[in-house]
Design a protein around this motif. Structure first.
Motif, PDB file in Angstrom:
ATOM      1  N   THR A  72     -21.775  32.193 -15.464  1.00  0.00           N
ATOM      2  CA  THR A  72     -21.808  31.456 -16.842  1.00  0.00           C
ATOM      3  C   THR A  72     -20.516  30.646 -16.877  1.00  0.00           C
ATOM      4  N   VAL A  73     -19.415  31.012 -16.408  1.00  0.00           N
ATOM      5  CA  VAL A  73     -18.290  29.923 -16.144  1.00  0.00           C
ATOM      6  C   VAL A  73     -18.533  28.718 -15.461  1.00  0.00           C
ATOM      7  N   ILE A  74     -19.353  28.896 -14.478  1.00  0.00           N
ATOM      8  CA  ILE A  74     -19.649  27.769 -13.488  1.00  0.00           C
ATOM      9  C   ILE A  74     -20.532  26.912 -14.130  1.00  0.00           C
ATOM     10  N   ASP A  75     -21.368  27.430 -15.001  1.00  0.00           N
ATOM     11  CA  ASP A  75     -22.334  26.626 -15.522  1.00  0.00           C
ATOM     12  C   ASP A  75     -21.764  25.738 -16.632  1.00  0.00           C
ATOM     13  N   PHE A  76     -20.883  26.473 -17.564  1.00  0.00           N
ATOM     14  CA  PHE A  76     -19.866  25.569 -18.382  1.00  0.00           C
ATOM     15  C   PHE A  76     -19.131  24.601 -17.874  1.00  0.00           C
ATOM     16  N   LEU A  77     -18.195  24.634 -16.592  1.00  0.00           N
ATOM     17  CA  LEU A  77     -17.692  23.858 -16.130  1.00  0.00           C
ATOM     18  C   LEU A  77     -18.610  22.733 -15.696  1.00  0.00           C
ATOM     19  N   LEU A  78     -19.752  22.940 -15.084  1.00  0.00           N
ATOM     20  CA  LEU A  78     -20.787  21.980 -14.800  1.00  0.00           C
ATOM     21  C   LEU A  78     -21.207  21.047 -16.122  1.00  0.00           C
ATOM     22  N   THR A  79     -21.291  21.832 -17.194  1.00  0.00           N
ATOM     23  CA  THR A  79     -22.047  21.120 -18.383  1.00  0.00           C
ATOM     24  C   THR A  79     -20.906  20.046 -18.885  1.00  0.00           C
ATOM     25  N   ALA A  80     -19.669  20.893 -18.897  1.00  0.00           N
ATOM     26  CA  ALA A  80     -18.502  20.151 -19.226  1.00  0.00           C
ATOM     27  C   ALA A  80     -18.332  18.786 -18.451  1.00  0.00           C
ATOM     28  N   ALA A  81     -18.117  19.022 -17.127  1.00  0.00           N
ATOM     29  CA  ALA A  81     -18.280  17.671 -16.332  1.00  0.00           C
ATOM     30  C   ALA A  81     -19.107  16.755 -16.478  1.00  0.00           C
ATOM     31  N   SER A  82     -20.657  17.182 -16.678  1.00  0.00           N
ATOM     32  CA  SER A  82     -21.535  16.455 -16.966  1.00  0.00           C
ATOM     33  C   SER A  82     -21.249  15.614 -18.191  1.00  0.00           C
ATOM     34  N   ILE A  83     -21.061  16.187 -19.171  1.00  0.00           N
ATOM     35  CA  ILE A  83     -20.679  15.530 -20.430  1.00  0.00           C
ATOM     36  C   ILE A  83     -19.474  14.745 -20.468  1.00  0.00           C
ATOM     37  N   PHE A  84     -18.096  14.954 -19.533  1.00  0.00           N
ATOM     38  CA  PHE A  84     -17.055  14.240 -19.404  1.00  0.00           C
ATOM     39  C   PHE A  84     -17.647  12.897 -18.892  1.00  0.00           C
ATOM     40  N   ILE A  85     -18.432  13.035 -17.741  1.00  0.00           N
ATOM     41  CA  ILE A  85     -18.748  11.769 -16.811  1.00  0.00           C
ATOM     42  C   ILE A  85     -19.661  10.896 -17.957  1.00  0.00           C
ATOM     43  N   PHE A  86     -20.627  11.578 -18.807  1.00  0.00           N
ATOM     44  CA  PHE A  86     -21.217  10.626 -19.610  1.00  0.00           C
ATOM     45  C   PHE A  86     -20.747   9.996 -20.362  1.00  0.00           C
ATOM     46  N   ILE A  87     -19.610  10.519 -21.051  1.00  0.00           N
ATOM     47  CA  ILE A  87     -18.818   9.804 -22.239  1.00  0.00           C
ATOM     48  C   ILE A  87     -18.007   8.791 -21.468  1.00  0.00           C
ATOM     49  N   LYS A  88     -17.690   9.046 -20.097  1.00  0.00           N
ATOM     50  CA  LYS A  88     -16.886   8.115 -19.699  1.00  0.00           C
ATOM     51  C   LYS A  88     -17.744   6.625 -19.342  1.00  0.00           C
TER      52      LYS A  88
END
Length: 128
Positions: A72-88
């Protein structure tokens, strides 16, 4: 009480927030699909198909599923990274739009008249 609720519910900010929540939920589904269907399998291939969700520790009759927590932590980190890249990426696109020079404003009525007077004076000098 109904009037107060209606005034609150139909304020512009509340409607904007509601629209944001609906769009956010839809965006969340897209990001979840990207993480679950694209990124996680690629990472699984890279690290040899390791899936942490099956790891657990049995103590007496209890089972501590620490592997599920790690997954679950890995999934969260991947989701957060995906959102971060999208926002950038959105920020870069928005910045490019802002950097485009704006069209010069149309000349005012006074400027148009002064330009006509200047042109007439030039024409009179050339004729003399």
């Amino acid at each position: 009480m109904w009037k107060e609720f209606r005034a609150f519910a139909f304020k512009g900010n509340v409607l904007d927030l509601a629209i944001g929540v609906v769009i956010g939920a839809a965006f969340g589904k897209i990001v979840t699909s990207i993480v679950n269907d694209l990124i996680t399998p690629i990472i699984g291939i890279i690290i040899g198909g390791l899936n942490f969700s099956g790891l657990s520790l049995v103590v007496g009759d209890s089972q501590i599923k620490y592997g599920s927590f790690i997954q679950t932590v890995i999934d969260f980190l991947l989701t957060a990274a995906s959102i971060f890249i999208f926002i950038k990426l959105l920020g870069r696109l928005k910045k490019k739009e802002e950097d485009k020079p704006a069209a010069p404003p149309a000349p005012s009525r006074e400027e148009v008249l002064l330009t006509e007077i200047r042109d007439l004076l030039k024409q009179q000098r050339q004729e003399s």
